[in-house]
Design a protein around this motif. Structure first.
Motif, short mmCIF file in Angstrom:
data_model
loop_
_atom_site.label_atom_id
_atom_site.label_comp_id
_atom_site.label_asym_id
_atom_site.label_seq_id
_atom_site.Cartn_x
_atom_site.Cartn_y
_atom_site.Cartn_z
N UNK A 23 0.27 -1.00 -0.13
CA UNK A 23 0.07 -0.23 0.18
C UNK A 23 0.86 1.71 -0.07
N UNK A 24 0.10 2.47 -0.02
CA UNK A 24 0.97 3.60 0.26
C UNK A 24 0.44 4.17 1.63
N UNK A 25 1.57 4.49 2.53
CA UNK A 25 1.04 5.43 3.44
C UNK A 25 1.94 6.61 3.39
N UNK A 26 1.22 7.91 4.41
CA UNK A 26 2.46 8.27 4.88
C UNK A 26 2.24 9.37 6.20
N UNK A 27 3.55 9.68 5.95
CA UNK A 27 4.01 10.47 7.71
C UNK A 27 3.69 11.46 7.39
#
Length: 96
Positions: A23-27
């Motif tokens: 998946x693609x997650x951003x902090x």
């Protein structure tokens, strides 16, 4: 790029242990920058993501070190989430 982001990228890649994230997650670390985690690992970037987690540097560092539980931080309003909650939960298991 801030030192906090640089150290966080290193810590996240160590936790991923050479594996990518499905998946693609951003902090988003307030006043510091952004980190994207995807199939290539973690890197400093501000790309579009399926889920975005936002917190200040202290909360983020606490989550990475294990001193702060991501779910508890979310419930206490210290961690904001925008996007796919299921992917965020999956990411939480990677960070544990």
């Amino acid at each position: 790029m801030s030192d906090i982001v640089t150290k966080a990228v290193e810590a996240l890649n160590a936790k991923l242990d050479g594996e990518g994230f499905d998946g693609v997650a951003k902090f988003v670390i307030n006043d510091e920058g952004s980190i994207v985690i995807d199939s290539d690992g973690a890197r400093a970037a501000d790309d579009d993501a399926e889920v975005t987690l936002t917190a200040d540097a202290d909360v983020f560092e606490g989550i990475l070190s294990g001193e702060e539980n991501a779910t508890a931080a979310f419930m206490a309003g210290k961690l904001a989430l925008d996007g796919d909650m299921g992917l965020a939960m999956k990411l939480g298991s990677v960070l544990a």
